[in-house]
Motif scaffolding. Sequence first.
Motif, PDB file in Angstrom:
ATOM      1  N   ALA A  81       0.814  -1.103  -0.187  1.00 30.25           N
ATOM      2  CA  ALA A  81       0.127  -0.036  -0.153  1.00 30.25           C
ATOM      3  C   ALA A  81       0.960   1.363  -0.008  1.00 30.25           C
ATOM      4  CB  ALA A  81      -0.863   0.022   1.147  1.00 30.25           C
ATOM      5  N   TYR A  82       2.041   1.444   0.723  1.00 34.05           N
ATOM      6  CA  TYR A  82       2.944   2.512   0.818  1.00 34.05           C
ATOM      7  C   TYR A  82       3.518   2.533  -0.706  1.00 34.05           C
ATOM      8  CZ  TYR A  82       7.013   5.152   2.042  1.00 34.05           C
ATOM      9  OH  TYR A  82       8.075   6.212   1.897  1.00 34.05           O
ATOM     10  N   ALA A  83       3.970   1.451  -1.437  1.00 33.60           N
ATOM     11  CA  ALA A  83       4.438   1.714  -2.635  1.00 33.60           C
ATOM     12  C   ALA A  83       3.629   2.225  -3.719  1.00 33.60           C
ATOM     13  CB  ALA A  83       5.014   0.391  -3.217  1.00 33.60           C
ATOM     14  N   LEU A  84       2.039   1.697  -3.663  1.00 38.25           N
ATOM     15  CA  LEU A  84       0.925   1.993  -4.459  1.00 38.25           C
ATOM     16  C   LEU A  84       0.616   3.451  -4.213  1.00 38.25           C
ATOM     17  CD1 LEU A  84      -0.862  -1.070  -4.370  1.00 38.25           C
ATOM     18  CD2 LEU A  84       0.382  -0.184  -6.371  1.00 38.25           C
ATOM     19  N   SER A  85       0.531   3.953  -3.009  1.00 38.60           N
ATOM     20  CA  SER A  85       0.277   5.469  -2.512  1.00 38.60           C
ATOM     21  C   SER A  85       1.300   6.319  -2.944  1.00 38.60           C
ATOM     22  CB  SER A  85      -0.142   5.477  -1.190  1.00 38.60           C
ATOM     23  OG  SER A  85       1.017   5.253  -0.327  1.00 38.60           O
ATOM     24  N   ARG A  86       2.497   6.174  -2.858  1.00 36.70           N
ATOM     25  CA  ARG A  86       3.569   7.054  -2.968  1.00 36.70           C
ATOM     26  C   ARG A  86       4.019   7.080  -4.529  1.00 36.70           C
ATOM     27  NH1 ARG A  86       1.922   8.580   1.328  1.00 36.70           N
ATOM     28  NH2 ARG A  86       3.178   9.254   2.912  1.00 36.70           N
ATOM     29  N   PHE A 109      -3.774  -0.888  -7.906  1.00 37.67           N
ATOM     30  CA  PHE A 109      -4.527  -0.709  -6.544  1.00 37.67           C
ATOM     31  C   PHE A 109      -6.086  -1.202  -6.979  1.00 37.67           C
ATOM     32  CE2 PHE A 109      -7.631   2.327  -4.420  1.00 37.67           C
ATOM     33  CZ  PHE A 109      -7.236   1.835  -3.190  1.00 37.67           C
ATOM     34  N   PHE A 110      -6.679  -0.704  -8.137  1.00 41.18           N
ATOM     35  CA  PHE A 110      -7.917  -1.070  -8.546  1.00 41.18           C
ATOM     36  C   PHE A 110      -8.147  -2.423  -8.641  1.00 41.18           C
ATOM     37  CE2 PHE A 110      -8.509   3.490  -9.181  1.00 41.18           C
ATOM     38  CZ  PHE A 110      -9.749   3.539  -8.364  1.00 41.18           C
ATOM     39  N   THR A 111      -7.015  -3.172  -9.026  1.00 42.80           N
ATOM     40  CA  THR A 111      -6.899  -4.809  -9.335  1.00 42.80           C
ATOM     41  C   THR A 111      -7.180  -5.443  -7.818  1.00 42.80           C
ATOM     42  OG1 THR A 111      -5.442  -4.504 -11.195  1.00 42.80           O
ATOM     43  CG2 THR A 111      -5.541  -6.724 -10.157  1.00 42.80           C
ATOM     44  N   PHE A 112      -6.513  -4.923  -7.025  1.00 37.34           N
ATOM     45  CA  PHE A 112      -6.650  -5.168  -5.665  1.00 37.34           C
ATOM     46  C   PHE A 112      -7.960  -5.037  -5.144  1.00 37.34           C
ATOM     47  CE2 PHE A 112      -1.940  -5.195  -5.452  1.00 37.34           C
ATOM     48  CZ  PHE A 112      -1.670  -6.257  -4.858  1.00 37.34           C
ATOM     49  N   VAL A 113      -8.454  -4.071  -5.405  1.00 39.43           N
ATOM     50  CA  VAL A 113      -9.835  -3.738  -4.795  1.00 39.43           C
ATOM     51  C   VAL A 113     -10.831  -4.594  -5.468  1.00 39.43           C
ATOM     52  CG1 VAL A 113     -11.848  -1.934  -4.703  1.00 39.43           C
ATOM     53  CG2 VAL A 113      -9.456  -1.226  -4.346  1.00 39.43           C
ATOM     54  N   ALA A 114     -10.822  -4.905  -6.849  1.00 38.68           N
ATOM     55  CA  ALA A 114     -11.767  -5.663  -7.471  1.00 38.68           C
ATOM     56  C   ALA A 114     -11.740  -6.946  -7.018  1.00 38.68           C
ATOM     57  CB  ALA A 114     -11.539  -5.691  -8.887  1.00 38.68           C
ATOM     58  N   ALA A 156      -5.033  -9.893   1.359  1.00 39.15           N
ATOM     59  CA  ALA A 156      -3.886  -8.826   1.126  1.00 39.15           C
ATOM     60  C   ALA A 156      -4.921  -7.790   0.520  1.00 39.15           C
ATOM     61  CB  ALA A 156      -3.066  -9.262   0.057  1.00 39.15           C
ATOM     62  N   SER A 157      -5.944  -8.153  -0.131  1.00 42.70           N
ATOM     63  CA  SER A 157      -6.746  -7.158  -1.152  1.00 42.70           C
ATOM     64  C   SER A 157      -7.579  -6.030   0.170  1.00 42.70           C
ATOM     65  CB  SER A 157      -7.955  -7.590  -1.859  1.00 42.70           C
ATOM     66  OG  SER A 157      -7.430  -8.760  -2.772  1.00 42.70           O
ATOM     67  N   LEU A 158      -8.247  -6.724   1.115  1.00 40.24           N
ATOM     68  CA  LEU A 158      -8.826  -5.530   2.078  1.00 40.24           C
ATOM     69  C   LEU A 158      -7.820  -5.019   2.677  1.00 40.24           C
ATOM     70  CD1 LEU A 158     -11.259  -4.594   3.349  1.00 40.24           C
ATOM     71  CD2 LEU A 158     -11.286  -6.568   4.957  1.00 40.24           C
ATOM     72  N   SER A 159      -6.909  -5.852   3.263  1.00 44.38           N
ATOM     73  CA  SER A 159      -5.602  -4.887   3.934  1.00 44.38           C
ATOM     74  C   SER A 159      -5.119  -3.765   3.172  1.00 44.38           C
ATOM     75  CB  SER A 159      -4.807  -5.961   4.592  1.00 44.38           C
ATOM     76  OG  SER A 159      -5.391  -6.932   5.172  1.00 44.38           O
ATOM     77  N   ILE A 160      -4.758  -4.100   1.898  1.00 43.49           N
ATOM     78  CA  ILE A 160      -4.027  -2.866   1.102  1.00 43.49           C
ATOM     79  C   ILE A 160      -4.917  -1.866   1.022  1.00 43.49           C
ATOM     80  CG2 ILE A 160      -3.233  -2.503  -1.088  1.00 43.49           C
ATOM     81  CD1 ILE A 160      -2.045  -5.342  -1.341  1.00 43.49           C
ATOM     82  N   PHE A 161      -6.366  -2.504   0.779  1.00 45.41           N
ATOM     83  CA  PHE A 161      -7.389  -1.108   0.649  1.00 45.41           C
ATOM     84  C   PHE A 161      -7.466  -0.134   1.939  1.00 45.41           C
ATOM     85  CE2 PHE A 161     -11.774   0.361   1.428  1.00 45.41           C
ATOM     86  CZ  PHE A 161     -11.845   1.171   0.153  1.00 45.41           C
TER      87      PHE A 161
END
Length: 271
Positions: free
Chosen positions: A89-94, A104-109, A146-151
Amino acid sequence: MKKKWNVKLEVLGLLLAILWLAPFYLMFVNSFKSKKEIFMDTISPPENWSFDNYITAFEELDFMQTLFNSLLITVISVVLIIIFSAMAAYALSRAKSKLSTVLFFTFVAAMLIPFQSVMIPLVTVFGKFEMLNRGGLIFMYIGFGASLSIFLYHGALNNIPRSLDEAATIDGANRFQVFWYIIFPILKPITVTVAILNIIWIWNDYLLPSLVINTPGSETIPLKMFFFFGEYTKQWHLALAGLTLAIIPVIIFYFFAQREIIKGVSDGAVK
């Protein structure tokens, strides 16, 4: 007027507490009864408080080994989910780019895909790699958790200013040090939330272990609990005693972690 309103809220809270505790009361009092007593009178306390059900359930469940299996799988899975999800999540947000947004949206989906639609091919693939064991189960939990946690982590990281990263970098910290020593401690409230959600899910999960664990002595508590429910008979007195034993570790965990849990929830609400 305000005092009357407070009294009404207290009464409502008491009623909700009684309603919430009712299943635990029924489980506890009936765990000391014989099967006949349970069907004769479910609500009243037992006439003779006997620990025979607990002794039998403890032996039939092989409780110490089963408890170890559940603790091992839950602790390792949750720790790895927290570490990998927070770092991802840190890598995706930065990294603000089209690729990071797509990932990110792949993890959410992925949260929308029902487990039942992938469980057969999942077990087939893991079976070919001989990973239908506790290690394979932990690997699956990391993937599904991982998906919910990353979200959740991604949402929290968006509220942390990048100036903290820049200041730490100027002071000589590398990317890993910035995350581990500066950012991750700030994520403590959301980490508590992620830990609670995954502990509850993994500790109580029956379906995934039933598909993956096929070696005697490696069963988790929910999986072993099915021993009391056969095709022609259901040993409710032993099952209730086993369930009471199963929730004791969770109660102990909450007793020692309640301060952090309450603080994490309140800090998360303020943020």
